[in-house]
Design an enzyme around this catalytic site. Structure first.
Site, PDB file in Angstrom:
ATOM      1  N   SER A 234      28.946 -50.745  76.946  1.00  0.00           N
ATOM      2  CA  SER A 234      28.977 -51.742  77.879  1.00  0.00           C
ATOM      3  C   SER A 234      27.479 -51.951  78.362  1.00  0.00           C
ATOM      4  O   SER A 234      26.509 -50.943  78.488  1.00  0.00           O
ATOM      5  CB  SER A 234      29.662 -51.067  79.156  1.00  0.00           C
TER       6      SER A 234
ATOM      7  N   THR B 146      30.460 -52.346  82.296  1.00  0.00           N
ATOM      8  CA  THR B 146      29.728 -53.503  83.295  1.00  0.00           C
ATOM      9  C   THR B 146      30.559 -54.286  84.301  1.00  0.00           C
ATOM     10  O   THR B 146      30.445 -54.826  85.280  1.00  0.00           O
ATOM     11  CB  THR B 146      29.380 -54.912  82.185  1.00  0.00           C
ATOM     12  N   ALA B 147      31.733 -54.093  83.972  1.00  0.00           N
ATOM     13  CA  ALA B 147      32.785 -54.599  84.996  1.00  0.00           C
ATOM     14  C   ALA B 147      32.699 -53.727  86.566  1.00  0.00           C
ATOM     15  O   ALA B 147      32.689 -54.603  87.467  1.00  0.00           O
ATOM     16  CB  ALA B 147      34.351 -54.335  84.775  1.00  0.00           C
TER      17      ALA B 147
ATOM     18  N   HIS C 271      39.179 -55.925  78.795  1.00  0.00           N
ATOM     19  CA  HIS C 271      39.931 -56.015  77.652  1.00  0.00           C
ATOM     20  C   HIS C 271      41.025 -56.814  77.889  1.00  0.00           C
ATOM     21  O   HIS C 271      41.252 -57.723  78.639  1.00  0.00           O
ATOM     22  CB  HIS C 271      40.486 -54.583  77.245  1.00  0.00           C
TER      23      HIS C 271
END
Length: 300
Positions: A82, A134-135, A172
């Site tokens: 990420s 990163t979310a 995802h």
């Protein structure tokens, strides 16, 4: 889960000779079993893409496990990561200039059972798929004050439905399946990022170990780019291969998800994609979400 880059049943005499040659360099590659990662590594994993003198061994793990492994024990030569995790591994790894998953006006989604507004969701507890994703970084840029709890990404939808959390942050394929589970979209962080910066949101990339040396780093990066191009050129076969790791998701949704995150930007971030990566780190550091400044080196 380990995946051999060749099928013993189809191995040729030339393959066997290559494997036993003392000059063969084995490159360990780790990536997630998600359909987009499996799709992009199809060429290398099935030996459709070959590099003289190199052999590639694939290990499949979930992305948060790979994030922690790259930081705590940088074993794999190439690892899917990420972007939110890269600042903490930058001394050991550089970033490949290919292999990225970029949301161009879309990305991780905050969902809930209740019709929260974006302002209201800042005040509730949100299930997140890990603080290195990163979310999570994008969520904290949107709402620094928000309360979060780490939950395995595949468990977030059930946890929100069960009422354990007011909202969940989906990555995802969950970005495409939440509505079928009766959840409502509160905010798409990729769209929010686009409105704030005018740029796409870089979510995941491939990191390559610096200790390989410049030549091996470049050769390996080009091999990964060739694998991505091979998958794009042989989409049906690559998607069929990726589906064996996709769980219960419908083929049509897997195809849509792959199209979102394996495309021309996966071959090359583009200038705006690279700018977005740098800006993500600058904003993260300036707002205290990322603990250290990040120097971005692109290989290949």
């Amino acid at each position: 889960m380990s995946l051999s880059p060749t099928d013993p049943k189809t191995k040729t005499k030339a393959d066997a000779k290559l494997e036993t040659t003392a000059d063969t360099r084995v490159i360990s590659i780790a990536h997630s079993p998600d359909s987009d990662d499996a799709f992009m590594f199809y060429g290398l994993a099935t030996n459709k893409v070959r590099v003289p003198g190199y052999k590639f061994h694939h290990t499949l793990k979930d992305i948060e496990t790979l994030n922690h492994r790259a930081i705590e024990d940088p074993f794999f030569d190439v690892s899917a990561i990420s972007f939110g995790a890269y600042p903490y591994m930058q001394s050991e790894y550089a970033l490949m200039a290919c292999g990225g998953s970029v949301g161009d006006g879309y990305g991780p989604i905050i969902v809930s059972q209740k019709p929260f507004t974006p302002d209201e969701v800042r005040k509730v507890r949100i299930a997140v798929p890990g603080e290195l994703t990163t979310a999570y970084l994008a969520l904290k840029l949107f709402a620094p004050e928000v309360e979060t709890t780490n939950v395995q990404f595949q468990e977030i939808i059930p946890a929100v439905l069960a009422g354990h959390f007011d909202a969940g942050l989906l990555i995802h394929e969950g970005q495409l399946t939440y509505a079928a589970n009766g959840l409502k979209k509160v905010l798409d962080l990729g769209n929010w990022w686009r409105e704030q910066t005018g740029l796409p949101l870089p979510l995941g990339g491939n990191a390559i170990r610096r200790s390989l040396g410049e030549e091996a780093m470049n050769i390996t990066t080009h091999a990964v780019r060739d694998s991505i191009q091979h998958a794009l050129d042989h989409r049906e076969e690559a998607l069929s291969y990726a589906m064996q790791f996709a769980g219960d998701i419908e083929p049509s949704l897997a195809n849509r998800f792959v199209g979102m995150y394996v495309n021309e930007r996966t071959l090359n971030y583009g200038e705006d994609g690279r700018e977005a990566i740098r800006l993500l780190y600058e904003m993260g550091y300036d707002r205290g979400v990322i603990a250290q400044k990040t120097k971005v080196d692109f290989i290949g």
